[in-house]
Every structure is written in C-alpha cells, then in structure tokens.
Design a protein around this motif. Sequence first.
Motif, PDB file in Angstrom:
ATOM      1  N   ALA A  85       0.885  -1.179  -0.249  1.00  0.00           N
ATOM      2  CA  ALA A  85       0.024   0.047   0.148  1.00  0.00           C
ATOM      3  C   ALA A  85       0.682   1.153  -0.040  1.00  0.00           C
ATOM      4  O   ALA A  85       1.988   1.200   0.622  1.00  0.00           O
ATOM      5  CB  ALA A  85      -1.241  -0.010   1.193  1.00  0.00           C
ATOM      6  N   MET A  86       0.591   2.223  -0.687  1.00  0.00           N
ATOM      7  CA  MET A  86       1.197   3.267  -0.998  1.00  0.00           C
ATOM      8  C   MET A  86       0.337   4.754  -0.807  1.00  0.00           C
ATOM      9  O   MET A  86      -0.929   4.731  -1.061  1.00  0.00           O
ATOM     10  CB  MET A  86       1.976   3.645  -2.097  1.00  0.00           C
ATOM     11  CG  MET A  86       2.914   2.224  -2.209  1.00  0.00           C
ATOM     12  SD  MET A  86       4.424   2.427  -3.581  1.00  0.00           S
ATOM     13  CE  MET A  86       5.498   3.594  -2.475  1.00  0.00           C
ATOM     14  N   LEU A  87       1.042   5.787  -0.125  1.00  0.00           N
ATOM     15  CA  LEU A  87       0.221   6.999  -0.182  1.00  0.00           C
ATOM     16  C   LEU A  87       1.269   8.184  -0.078  1.00  0.00           C
ATOM     17  O   LEU A  87       2.418   8.067   0.119  1.00  0.00           O
ATOM     18  CB  LEU A  87      -0.903   7.208   0.970  1.00  0.00           C
ATOM     19  CG  LEU A  87      -0.160   6.696   2.448  1.00  0.00           C
ATOM     20  CD1 LEU A  87       0.874   7.566   3.048  1.00  0.00           C
ATOM     21  CD2 LEU A  87      -1.157   6.271   3.208  1.00  0.00           C
ATOM     22  N   PHE A  88       0.676   9.296  -0.178  1.00  0.00           N
ATOM     23  CA  PHE A  88       1.460  10.699  -0.094  1.00  0.00           C
ATOM     24  C   PHE A  88       1.429  11.026   1.392  1.00  0.00           C
ATOM     25  O   PHE A  88       0.085  11.502   1.851  1.00  0.00           O
ATOM     26  CB  PHE A  88       0.906  11.711  -1.185  1.00  0.00           C
ATOM     27  CG  PHE A  88       1.283  11.580  -2.438  1.00  0.00           C
ATOM     28  CD1 PHE A  88       2.518  11.706  -3.014  1.00  0.00           C
ATOM     29  CD2 PHE A  88       0.342  11.240  -3.182  1.00  0.00           C
ATOM     30  CE1 PHE A  88       2.703  11.531  -4.331  1.00  0.00           C
ATOM     31  CE2 PHE A  88       0.577  10.858  -4.706  1.00  0.00           C
ATOM     32  CZ  PHE A  88       1.711  11.017  -5.245  1.00  0.00           C
ATOM     33  N   GLY A  89       2.192  10.717   2.228  1.00  0.00           N
ATOM     34  CA  GLY A  89       2.184  10.734   3.801  1.00  0.00           C
ATOM     35  C   GLY A  89       2.216  12.017   4.287  1.00  0.00           C
ATOM     36  O   GLY A  89       2.410  13.155   3.822  1.00  0.00           O
ATOM     37  N   ILE A  90       1.638  12.311   5.442  1.00  0.00           N
ATOM     38  CA  ILE A  90       1.799  13.205   6.566  1.00  0.00           C
ATOM     39  C   ILE A  90       2.523  12.841   7.637  1.00  0.00           C
ATOM     40  O   ILE A  90       2.275  11.535   8.366  1.00  0.00           O
ATOM     41  CB  ILE A  90       0.359  13.535   7.046  1.00  0.00           C
ATOM     42  CG1 ILE A  90      -0.462  14.026   5.829  1.00  0.00           C
ATOM     43  CG2 ILE A  90       0.277  14.655   8.034  1.00  0.00           C
ATOM     44  CD1 ILE A  90      -1.940  13.988   6.099  1.00  0.00           C
TER      45      ILE A  90
END
Length: 233
Positions: A85-90
């Motif tokens: 799973a991947m995302l543009f993180g905070i």
Amino acid sequence: LRLYVMRIERSFDNHVWKVSLSIEDEDDVSRLWIFEHDMRLGSALLKMGGIGGVGTREEHRMKGYSRHVMEDSTALMTEHGFDVAMLFGIANFYPKFGYATALSESRITLRTEDALEAVPSHQIRAFEMRDIPNVLAIYAMNNAERTGTLVRDAARWKEFKMGSSFREDAAPFVVLDKAEQVIGYFVCDETQAHCTLSDIGFQDRTIFETIVCFLADRASHIKQEEIACAIPA
C-alpha cells in the motif's frame, strides 16, 4: 456521555475500493479510497493499493475515526492479496499504521532566462485521444524497469494527472517528428502561479531542447523566473 454505534462499510467499483465509517444516522463520517494499480519493483509487478482521499468531517475529528478506517483498509488489502500500500504521507500520522518513507522525490529547476536559449527542432501540439497508443508505448519503454512506476494500459488509463501537490488541471502535449509521428510527450500545469513539468516520455533525448523551449516561453509569458520539473532525476 453519549455512545455511538459505528459501522464500517466497503464498496468496490472499477478497480477502486471505498472504505467509510458511519455512526447512527450519519453516513460517511470518515472515509478513504483504495485505487488498485500494478506497480513495478524493478522488472517485477506488485499489486499496489494507492490510498487517497483520507478524511473525516470536521465536526467529527479527533475521535479516532480515521484510525478505524485506516486499519480496515489494511485488513481489506490483506484479504484481497495486495502486495503493498502506498500514499502521499503526512508526518506523525501514517507511520502509526505501518507506513514508512519508501521512494525518493526528485525535482529539477531551470532558470527561465537560461531556458530561453533553447532552440526547438521538433513540432509540439496538444495531446489528443488518438495519441493514447503511442503515448502508452513510449511510457512503457521508458519505465520498463523503473521502480515505483505504475503500469498504464489502454483499458484503464484515462488521463494525465499532476500529482499530489498540484490541484490544477494537467495540460498534456505531444512532440512530433518531421513526418508528424508522435515521438514524445510531456505534461505541464495550467496555472499562472508557476510553470511545472510533471510527466515526460521520449523515444530519444533530442526532443528535450524543444520541450525546454516550450516551457521557457510559457514561464516567460506568465512571468515566472523558474521552471520546475517534478520528474525522475
């Protein structure tokens, strides 16, 4: 003290999952989407879940609802055979759910006054739907073993996007040879606030100077001193 009955709901449509949390008669208090993609790890393909649209309605924040949605998304992807799973993180939020920084982000900047010296040698026109087969073939050739890139296929790929840090519509163009055949493409923004290149594909590097010339003219027109290129180094 009032107790709420929570329920987690999942829905699926066209390679996109939605996970949402509702309480009593209030739907979609918190939600996220999981976009199914094939992602390259070298020459291998992984089933990747791209997490997007994570959010909780303002009046219901700080109650742990996003945690429930994030945890259920992980359970869902485990159940359905996702590899990653991947995302543009905070910072200080997603690591608690097992996410860690994995891919580098590169950015190249050019001074507009220097870029104005570029000399074009090819034609450029706006991207059209009939260009999709050529554009996808060039993209596949450029990214065949580039880790972190997504597979783009004609059945599912519909449009260029500018990335997580852009909200403007993308403006795609193609580069043509003397026979007016597509030999490259690039994408820039349509905002007046900056001049940014976000995607590029090429059959050979001779098209780069033509693209730089195009971007220099655009940056000069909107009075921007720099051209930013959000592309692999």
